[in-house]
Design an enzyme around this catalytic site. Structure first.
Site, short mmCIF file in Angstrom:
data_model
loop_
_atom_site.label_atom_id
_atom_site.label_comp_id
_atom_site.label_asym_id
_atom_site.label_seq_id
_atom_site.Cartn_x
_atom_site.Cartn_y
_atom_site.Cartn_z
N ASP A 449 3.86 4.29 -5.65
CA ASP A 449 3.05 5.15 -6.52
C ASP A 449 1.98 4.34 -7.24
O ASP A 449 2.01 3.10 -7.29
CB ASP A 449 3.96 5.87 -7.53
CG ASP A 449 3.50 7.29 -7.82
OD1 ASP A 449 2.31 7.58 -7.67
OD2 ASP A 449 4.36 8.12 -8.22
N ASP A 513 0.98 16.19 -6.02
CA ASP A 513 2.21 16.41 -6.79
C ASP A 513 2.55 17.89 -6.90
O ASP A 513 3.61 18.24 -7.42
CB ASP A 513 2.06 15.82 -8.20
CG ASP A 513 2.27 14.32 -8.23
OD1 ASP A 513 2.80 13.77 -7.25
OD2 ASP A 513 1.89 13.69 -9.25
#
Length: 710
Positions: A449, A513
């Protein structure tokens, strides 16, 4: 020198490299066929514009690197100086190397010098077997003093028939939003100053003929393959030229070339199609699938635990979740954020890459063993490029962050950016990641990430984004060299690091997301303009999306996730037995269709009803296909009309039926369309007339399987 005509697939590239200046592109577009040698000078001459009033006394020639010395007054290809001198160049062609064997790519390497500016330019042009053009410049400082580089861009001309532009923008949870408009005079410039690719990055900047669509029109497009600050632009001049280009966006003083030092631009990917946007995608997808590092194994159905447990890590709960995952057919289980020292929330712990003994007193191995005992792979979340100020690492090394002297950048998600250009910081991060993989038996996958922009990202008092981007690439490369079987996902607050350079060293991207299926339809459609389905993570979320609070049926969520690297992001332990059984059916359907979905040609439908979105995948041998028809809103008309099924062989007969083994969508029909429950027709009929659609309720998807009857 000479005129070079390169041909691959349906594309021709003609370079006038007769000198004395840099080569110019006489044609980039549709294949011209096998031209005779005598035709090439005539072709080039036919494209030279006339001299008109109030202009230069000779025609302006646009080269592979536009220069003011050749009469170019648009965006410069090169901007830089050496203490205020060498600010304008007039490169002269020295060496032309052409490698054009029948198999593989055709390559042209140009070497040019400007003795007065004391610079050497190398231009690398590749036309690959799919018709994709890859363009890169390299600049060397031959002077005795530093040369400050401000911009070096790769540029290609586009003919005047291209009158419309399409690009993408977006934000967190709304990536890849298309915007389209006429191509005006002047420059349409898309700059990304995020220190990463960005949620708003245009994966492709497309120029096309009026009204182009997914299946029609002539289109040209470019992609700037870089994961830091970058620019992609389209320029149309009153003097008649139109160009597409891109490169790295450099801050003042960021690249200072010392004597003998060189700089290379990011690759500019350029693609042309006479068959609309799907033609662009077909070339790009084929190119990506031919890469040596492209994933070759079946893409495992993945369960990520983030939306199931967030930071609430408990071994027994996670074991139970793994049990349920195995029952529904999951093949990879990923433990997300919250496993390392002090990471009980998002305000602390980043940088302390040690297993938290308070949360995991027995370490991670018991969970890893449990997951692998079910025959699943185990994956782990990391964010190696970031650090929380509330961490042992930051307290020990507050100077290990990207910053300007005397102050820290504003925090973002309570974190700062670790300075990977700092040798000690780089060694620490590499060492900890390497140790985690060596100390645990069975970590096969990292979800990597990157949850913030790089703001005021300074290193040693100078702008640091370029060097940080290069260091991040090196970190990924070195870690994979030490662990050859490791797979890595590029996640960056969702889809903020999606580009073809990060994908040289990762195995998939996380598109967003947002797992809301309605939002995901659009995000995946436009991400798929660049990337094939197997590279795009697409998960089934819970019935109520945690980012939009919309509620969707499981069928709509699963049918959306089906056309990607399929996974689950949901606490399926709290789901009913009925829902888990249906999810298992969707997982089984995906596995059955996976060889087709992850190897076939992506097709999208230009449907006249804006409430109907349709797309599919057709096998390379045209023997089978699967299509999805989604109703994203109510329609003005009572029925949506017929759906044409693109991409099939007109001469073959095909059987069409709703997908078996999963529940069908909710419909408004009192009676079914006449072809249901199935029909066999020639591909010509299915592609030209199509089939009448049932009247789906909004936010429902109909899946159609198609098989050749011969």
């Amino acid at each position: 020198m000479t005129i070079v005509h390169l041909r691959r697939a349906a594309t021709s590239l003609v370079l006038d490299a007769r000198g004395p200046g840099l080569p110019r592109v006489a044609h980039w577009g549709a294949d011209l066929g096998p031209l005779a040698t005598d035709d090439l000078p005539t072709l080039v001459a036919a494209g030279v514009p006339p001299v008109v009033a109030s202009s230069f006394d000779a025609p302006t020639v646009l080269s592979l690197l536009p220069e003011a010395s050749a009469g170019w007054s648009g965006r410069p290809g090169l901007a830089g100086h050496r203490a205020g001198t060498a600010w304008s160049t007039a490169f002269r062609l020295d060496v032309l190397d052409v490698a054009d064997e029948p198999a593989g790519s055709a390559r042209v390497t140009v070497t040019a010098t400007d003795p007065d500016a004391a610079l050497t330019l190398t231009i690398e042009v590749e036309l690959d077997p799919t018709g994709l053009v890859l363009l890169r410049h390299r600049l060397r400082n031959d002077g005795d003093a530093p040369y400050e580089l401000r911009e070096l861009a790769a540029v290609l001309p586009v003919p005047a028939v291209a009158t419309e532009l399409l690009d993408l923008t977006g934000r967190w949870c709304r990536e890849r939003s298309p915007q389209r408009h006429p191509w005006p005079m002047g420059a349409w410039v898309r700059e990304g100053r995020h220190g990463r690719t960005g949620h708003d990055a245009t994966l492709l900047l497309v120029a096309g003929t009026s009204g182009f669509g997914f299946r029609h029109g002539e289109v040209w497009a470019v992609h700037t393959a870089w994961s830091g600050d970058h620019v992609t632009f389209a320029e149309r001049r009153p003097t008649g030229e139109s160009t597409l280009g891109g490169g790295e966006l450099l801050a003042p003083g960021e690249v200072l070339l010392g004597p003998g030092e060189s700089y290379a631009t990011p690759l500019l990917y350029a693609v042309h199609s006479t068959a609309g946007l799907d033609g662009l995608s077909d070339a790009l997808h084929t190119h990506l699938r031919a890469r040596p590092g492209h994933p070759r194994s079946a893409r495992p159905v993945t369960l990520n635990v983030w939306e199931a447990v967030y930071f609430d890590h408990d071994l027994n709960r996670l074991r139970a979740l793994a049990d349920h995952a195995a029952e529904v057919g999951v093949e990879r289980f990923v433990l997300d954020d919250g496993w390392f020292t002090g990471r009980w929330h998002d305000r602390a712990g980043l940088g302390d890459w040690y297993v938290d003994e308070k949360v995991w007193p027995g370490g991670l191995q018991p969970l890893i063993d449990h997951v692998r005992g079910h025959g699943m792979q185990f994956g782990l979340w990391v964010e190696p490029e970031m650090v929380n100020p509330d961490s042992d690492l930051f307290r020990a090394h507050p100077n290990w962050v990207l910053a300007v002297p005397g102050r820290l950048p504003p925090t973002w998600r309570y974190q700062q950016v670790l300075d990977l250009v700092n040798a000690d910081a780089y060694a620490y991060v590499l060492g900890r990641l390497d140790a985690l993989l060596r100390e645990h038996d069975g970590i096969a996958y990292l979800k990597w990430d990157h949850n913030r922009d790089l703001t005021e990202a300074g290193h040693a008092g100078r702008p640091g984004v370029h060097a940080q981007t290069v260091a991040a690439y090196r970190l990924l490369d070195e870690l994979r060299a030490r662990h050859p079987g490791l797979e890595i996902e590029s996640c960056s607050s969702g889809g903020a690091r999606v580009d073809l350079e990060i994908l040289r060293r990762t195995d998939r991207v996380w598109a967003s997301d947002c797992n809301d299926a309605l939002e995901r339809l659009a995000i995946q459609r436009w991400t798929g303009l660049l990337l094939p389905p197997e590279l795009v993570g697409s998960h089934v979320g819970p019935d109520r999306s945690h980012t939009t609070h919309r509620v969707h049926d499981l069928g709509f969520r699963a049918a959306t996730a089906l056309f990607g690297h399929f996974g689950v992001e949901w606490d399926i332990g709290s789901a009913s037995a009925v829902d888990r059984a249906e999810l298992a059916a969707w997982v089984a359907l995906h596995k059955r269709l996976r060889p087709l979905l992850h190897a076939g040609r992506v097709v999208r439908v230009d449907h006249p009803d804006p409430a109907v979105w349709a797309h599919g995948v057709v096998a390379g041998d045209l023997s089978r296909a699967v299509y999805a028809v989604a109703r994203i809103a109510t329609s003005v008309t009572q029925t949506p009309g017929a759906l044409r099924l693109p991409g099939l062989d007109p001469a073959r007969r095909y059987g069409v039926r709703p997908a078996a083994g999963v529940p069908g969508p909710a419909v408004l029909d009192l009676t079914e369309p006449g072809w249901l429950p199935g029909v066999t027709l020639p591909g010509a009929v299915l592609g030209s007339i199509g089939l009448q659609l049932p009247a789906l309720h909004p936010e429902q998807t109909l899946l159609l399987e198609v098989d050749a009857a011969d």
